[in-house]
Design a protein around this motif. Structure first.
Motif, short mmCIF file in Angstrom:
data_model
loop_
_atom_site.label_atom_id
_atom_site.label_comp_id
_atom_site.label_asym_id
_atom_site.label_seq_id
_atom_site.Cartn_x
_atom_site.Cartn_y
_atom_site.Cartn_z
N PRO A 62 54.74 -29.32 29.56
CA PRO A 62 53.20 -30.01 28.48
C PRO A 62 54.62 -30.10 27.66
N PRO A 63 53.08 -30.34 26.49
CA PRO A 63 53.74 -30.91 25.32
C PRO A 63 53.79 -29.89 24.28
N GLY A 64 54.79 -29.38 23.60
CA GLY A 64 55.30 -28.33 22.94
C GLY A 64 55.92 -27.51 22.99
N SER A 65 55.98 -27.67 24.69
CA SER A 65 57.12 -26.93 25.84
C SER A 65 58.70 -26.56 24.67
N GLY A 66 58.88 -28.00 23.82
CA GLY A 66 60.07 -27.99 23.59
C GLY A 66 61.26 -28.65 24.42
N ARG A 67 60.17 -29.83 25.48
CA ARG A 67 61.49 -29.98 26.63
C ARG A 67 62.73 -31.34 25.89
N SER A 68 62.47 -31.80 24.23
CA SER A 68 63.61 -32.62 23.64
C SER A 68 64.63 -30.90 23.21
N SER A 69 63.92 -30.62 23.03
CA SER A 69 65.05 -29.32 22.22
C SER A 69 65.75 -28.66 22.81
N ALA A 70 65.16 -28.53 24.46
CA ALA A 70 66.34 -27.95 25.65
C ALA A 70 67.75 -29.53 25.42
N ALA A 71 66.72 -30.57 25.88
CA ALA A 71 67.82 -32.09 26.09
C ALA A 71 68.92 -31.72 24.49
N VAL A 72 67.99 -31.39 23.51
CA VAL A 72 69.43 -31.41 22.71
C VAL A 72 70.53 -30.43 22.18
N ALA A 73 69.48 -29.18 22.90
CA ALA A 73 70.17 -27.92 23.27
C ALA A 73 71.94 -28.47 23.91
N PHE A 74 71.24 -28.74 25.03
CA PHE A 74 72.06 -28.68 26.34
C PHE A 74 73.30 -30.34 25.89
N ALA A 75 72.91 -31.38 25.02
CA ALA A 75 73.91 -31.63 24.54
C ALA A 75 74.59 -31.08 23.81
N GLN A 76 74.65 -30.34 22.66
CA GLN A 76 75.62 -29.75 21.92
C GLN A 76 76.46 -28.50 22.72
N ASP B 81 49.68 -14.73 14.00
CA ASP B 81 49.17 -14.07 15.91
C ASP B 81 47.82 -15.05 15.82
N PHE B 82 47.52 -15.93 14.38
CA PHE B 82 46.44 -16.58 14.60
C PHE B 82 47.16 -17.70 15.52
N ALA B 83 47.61 -18.18 14.43
CA ALA B 83 48.46 -19.32 14.94
C ALA B 83 48.97 -19.78 16.66
N ALA B 84 49.28 -19.03 16.45
CA ALA B 84 49.82 -18.95 17.53
C ALA B 84 48.77 -19.12 18.84
N ARG B 85 47.61 -17.96 18.84
CA ARG B 85 46.56 -18.18 19.29
C ARG B 85 45.47 -19.94 19.81
N VAL B 86 45.29 -20.01 18.23
CA VAL B 86 44.47 -21.56 17.98
C VAL B 86 45.76 -22.44 19.01
N SER B 87 47.13 -22.35 18.99
CA SER B 87 47.89 -23.71 19.31
C SER B 87 47.57 -24.08 20.68
N GLN B 88 47.72 -22.20 21.51
CA GLN B 88 47.89 -22.68 22.69
C GLN B 88 48.82 -22.84 23.56
N GLY B 89 50.37 -21.85 22.72
CA GLY B 89 51.51 -21.94 23.44
C GLY B 89 52.33 -23.26 22.72
N HIS B 90 52.07 -23.87 21.95
CA HIS B 90 52.71 -25.33 21.54
C HIS B 90 53.49 -24.28 20.13
N ILE B 91 54.42 -24.75 20.22
CA ILE B 91 55.66 -23.61 19.06
C ILE B 91 55.52 -25.52 17.66
#
Ligand SMILES: [Zn+2]
Length: 385
Positions: free
Chosen positions: A43-57, A193-203
């Motif tokens: 899902p959006p914000g789960s960091g799929r492209s960060s994961a791909a870039v980390a793997f590339a590194q 805490d507030f930001a994490a709640r209202v963005s519902q897991g989207h870092i």
């Protein structure tokens, strides 16, 4: 080592897979065949492209992804000759763009390891572009590794996804997001805490929210709307407010980027060098870019309205949580008093149908319904007792 993977929040279930694939890829043993195509979904914000870039590194780093060496850093900034990160601003990745990319990555890797392409929006490949990519993936003996990213498996052609090793990312927990904001971004515990709640897991959104006063005040206005639907006139006004705020927020993101792009393009055509008017070719290119930017702006406004509607839905969701005596899971902790009052004077049945009405409006907007009219109809439904 492998510090690049430490940045991936709540994705422990795939990190081991990526670590061992990176380790196997460098042993060079013929028995361990490297997978040449990977598909990261989430899902959006789960960091799929960060994961791909980390793997590339991890694939190009001599220390399996230390995050600090030359290789690791240049992979992220786009300076590494063997790592290409494709980000798409437009609505689609066309076959011409893909062919150009294939020519670029056709050479052997300069450092002797792998040539890696991270494609952040594989869901935007046109069908012909996807077919061209498919041929490249299937080529035997290739030293290129494709790391494709998409929201879900269904966003990628079946022919492509059947050739890929699939990794599904999860939405990180609110606590995991909160910890990152505190430890990595140095945000205060209460704001995190507030930001994490209202963005519902989207870092990304959580960080943006915590760092931007105007985003927070816009959200406050949106979240007050359910409390202001006393009359038909008020409902129509609420729709206008929602559309205005979403448009303003979308424009703020796109305007500065649009200007920069046009400037760059004009420079490329030598506007600065001659100091005179641009050649016809340049004018045509600028016009084309402006058209692309306009379609992007439309999409951004729609995305922004969609985000506002999702926020709005969390209000009624919280009301239902209170009605079922489940206060620990509240998202909008800042509105607890208003939510309690609303819960006391409404039925859970009517709140559920309001959430459904919001979800229907989102579906309509995704199918290109006119934003203002859709929001007006919605607000009238939300105004009902
Ligand atoms: Zn490194």
């Amino acid at each position: 080592m492998s510090f690049v993977f430490d940045e991936l929040v709540g994705q422990e279930h795939i990190i081991d897979i990526l670590k061992s694939a990176a380790a196997d890829s460098r042993t060079g043993s013929e028995s361990q065949e490297m997978t040449h195509a990977w598909l990261f979904t989430g899902p959006p914000g789960s960091g799929r492209s960060s994961a791909a870039v980390a793997f590339a590194q991890a694939l190009i780093c001599p220390n399996q992804g230390c995050g600090t060496c030359n290789e690791c850093q240049s992979a992220v900034t786009g300076g590494h000759p063997d790592v290409e990160i494709i980000r798409t601003e437009g609505l689609s990745i066309k076959v011409e763009e893909l062919r150009e990319l294939l020519t670029r990555v056709a050479w052997a890797p300069s450092m002797g390891g792998w040539r890696i392409v991270v494609m952040e929006d594989a869901d935007r490949l046109t069908e012909s572009a996807a077919n061209a990519l498919l041929k490249a993936i299937e080529e035997p003996g290739t030293r290129t590794v494709w790391l494709l990213c998409a929201p879900t498996l269904h966003d990628v052609l079946p022919t492509i996804r059947s050739r890929c090793r699939h990794l599904q990312l999860r939405t990180p927990s609110i606590d995991a997001v909160k910890d990152v904001l505190i430890n990595r971004d140095k945000i205060s515990a209460s704001m995190a805490d507030f930001a994490a709640r209202v963005s519902q897991g989207h870092i990304g959104r959580a960080k943006y929210f915590a760092n931007n006063e105007s985003v927070r005040s816009n959200r406050n206005v949106i979240m007050q709307l359910p409390l202001q639907l006393g009359s038909l006139a008020a409902a129509l006004q609420a729709a206008q407010t929602l559309v205005d705020i979403a448009t303003e927020e979308a424009n703020r993101t796109s305007e500065s980027r649009d200007e920069m792009e046009i400037e760059k393009l004009e420079e490329a055509y030598g506007k600065g060098a001659t100091g005179r008017g641009m050649a016809t070719g340049a004018a045509k290119a600028v016009k084309e870019l402006e058209k692309e930017q306009k379609s992007r702006a439309t999409r951004l406004v729609r995305d922004s309205i969609d985000g506002a509607l999702l926020d709005l839905a969390t209000f009624y969701r919280d009301v239902m949580m209170v009605q079922s005596d489940n206060r620990d899971a509240l998202i909008n902790t800042d509105l607890q008093t208003q939510i309690e009052n609303f819960a006391a004077s409404t039925s859970s049945h009517s709140n559920l149908s309001k959430i459904n009405a919001i979800m229907q409006a989102r579906t309509d907007l995704a199918h290109n319904a006119a934003p203002l009219v859709t929001c007006e109809a919605l607000m009238c439904q939300l105004a009902r007792k």
